[in-house]
Design a protein around this motif. Sequence first.
Motif, PDB file in Angstrom:
ATOM      1  N   ASP A  49       0.824  -1.212   0.000  1.00  0.00           N
ATOM      2  CA  ASP A  49       0.000   0.000   0.000  1.00  0.00           C
ATOM      3  C   ASP A  49       0.860   1.266   0.000  1.00  0.00           C
ATOM      4  OD1 ASP A  49      -2.411  -1.335  -0.110  1.00  0.00           O
ATOM      5  OD2 ASP A  49      -2.633  -1.407   2.073  1.00  0.00           O
ATOM      6  N   GLU A  50       1.957   1.260   0.770  1.00  0.00           N
ATOM      7  CA  GLU A  50       2.860   2.411   0.797  1.00  0.00           C
ATOM      8  C   GLU A  50       3.520   2.607  -0.566  1.00  0.00           C
ATOM      9  OE1 GLU A  50       4.334   2.455   5.440  1.00  0.00           O
ATOM     10  OE2 GLU A  50       5.304   1.083   4.037  1.00  0.00           O
ATOM     11  N   ALA A  51       3.909   1.506  -1.200  1.00  0.00           N
ATOM     12  CA  ALA A  51       4.534   1.597  -2.520  1.00  0.00           C
ATOM     13  C   ALA A  51       3.546   2.138  -3.549  1.00  0.00           C
ATOM     14  CB  ALA A  51       5.053   0.230  -2.955  1.00  0.00           C
ATOM     15  N   ARG A  52       2.299   1.693  -3.485  1.00  0.00           N
ATOM     16  CA  ARG A  52       1.277   2.203  -4.406  1.00  0.00           C
ATOM     17  C   ARG A  52       1.037   3.690  -4.191  1.00  0.00           C
ATOM     18  NH1 ARG A  52      -2.558  -2.926  -3.646  1.00  0.00           N
ATOM     19  NH2 ARG A  52      -1.753  -4.186  -5.357  1.00  0.00           N
ATOM     20  N   GLN A  53       0.986   4.114  -2.938  1.00  0.00           N
ATOM     21  CA  GLN A  53       0.785   5.531  -2.634  1.00  0.00           C
ATOM     22  C   GLN A  53       1.956   6.360  -3.164  1.00  0.00           C
ATOM     23  OE1 GLN A  53      -1.951   7.060  -1.170  1.00  0.00           O
ATOM     24  NE2 GLN A  53      -0.898   8.881  -1.902  1.00  0.00           N
ATOM     25  N   MET A  54       3.185   5.861  -2.986  1.00  0.00           N
ATOM     26  CA  MET A  54       4.360   6.568  -3.493  1.00  0.00           C
ATOM     27  C   MET A  54       4.294   6.678  -5.017  1.00  0.00           C
ATOM     28  SD  MET A  54       8.403   5.703  -3.068  1.00  0.00           S
ATOM     29  CE  MET A  54       8.553   6.380  -1.430  1.00  0.00           C
ATOM     30  N   LYS A  55       3.899   5.602  -5.671  1.00  0.00           N
ATOM     31  CA  LYS A  55       3.770   5.607  -7.127  1.00  0.00           C
ATOM     32  C   LYS A  55       2.751   6.654  -7.560  1.00  0.00           C
ATOM     33  CE  LYS A  55       2.198   2.801 -10.994  1.00  0.00           C
ATOM     34  NZ  LYS A  55       1.594   1.535 -11.393  1.00  0.00           N
ATOM     35  N   GLU A  56       1.607   6.699  -6.899  1.00  0.00           N
ATOM     36  CA  GLU A  56       0.570   7.682  -7.237  1.00  0.00           C
ATOM     37  C   GLU A  56       1.070   9.106  -7.038  1.00  0.00           C
ATOM     38  OE1 GLU A  56      -2.375   7.162  -8.720  1.00  0.00           O
ATOM     39  OE2 GLU A  56      -1.741   5.080  -8.862  1.00  0.00           O
ATOM     40  N   ASN A  57       1.834   9.323  -5.962  1.00  0.00           N
ATOM     41  CA  ASN A  57       2.393  10.657  -5.718  1.00  0.00           C
ATOM     42  C   ASN A  57       3.357  11.060  -6.822  1.00  0.00           C
ATOM     43  OD1 ASN A  57       0.942  10.944  -3.359  1.00  0.00           O
ATOM     44  ND2 ASN A  57       2.617  10.259  -2.045  1.00  0.00           N
ATOM     45  N   PHE A  58       4.227  10.144  -7.227  1.00  0.00           N
ATOM     46  CA  PHE A  58       5.173  10.452  -8.295  1.00  0.00           C
ATOM     47  C   PHE A  58       4.461  10.686  -9.623  1.00  0.00           C
ATOM     48  CE2 PHE A  58       8.515   8.604  -5.536  1.00  0.00           C
ATOM     49  CZ  PHE A  58       9.388   9.689  -5.563  1.00  0.00           C
ATOM     50  N   LEU A  59       3.425   9.899  -9.909  1.00  0.00           N
ATOM     51  CA  LEU A  59       2.664  10.109 -11.143  1.00  0.00           C
ATOM     52  C   LEU A  59       1.967  11.465 -11.132  1.00  0.00           C
ATOM     53  CD1 LEU A  59       1.171   6.557 -11.770  1.00  0.00           C
ATOM     54  CD2 LEU A  59       2.990   7.697 -13.051  1.00  0.00           C
ATOM     55  N   ALA A  60       1.452  11.875  -9.976  1.00  0.00           N
ATOM     56  CA  ALA A  60       0.821  13.193  -9.862  1.00  0.00           C
ATOM     57  C   ALA A  60       1.850  14.301 -10.089  1.00  0.00           C
ATOM     58  CB  ALA A  60       0.165  13.347  -8.499  1.00  0.00           C
TER      59      ALA A  60
END
Length: 83
Positions: A49-60
């Motif tokens: 879940d933390e990795a997915r959140q980090m990915k979403e932040n970087f994509l944003a």
Amino acid sequence: MAGNKQGNKTGNRSSGNKSGNKNDKSLPESATKTVERMIAEHGVTMTLDEARQMKENFLALLTQLDYDIKSGQVLPYHDRGGR
């Protein structure tokens, strides 16, 4: 009207940093290789879940950067081949 007639003589020029921040590699490291290297050096300490959140932040952030470049707020960087 008398002005400064000295100008920039050849002795007044600074050589500066002509070599730049070059490394031994001719091509930059790919994103995949960077991630593999970071995992090998530091291990994986995030949950999925933390990795997915980090990915979403970087994509944003990437989307925001793309918008800023297209709107003229940020100028794109073009490497000129080691000058």
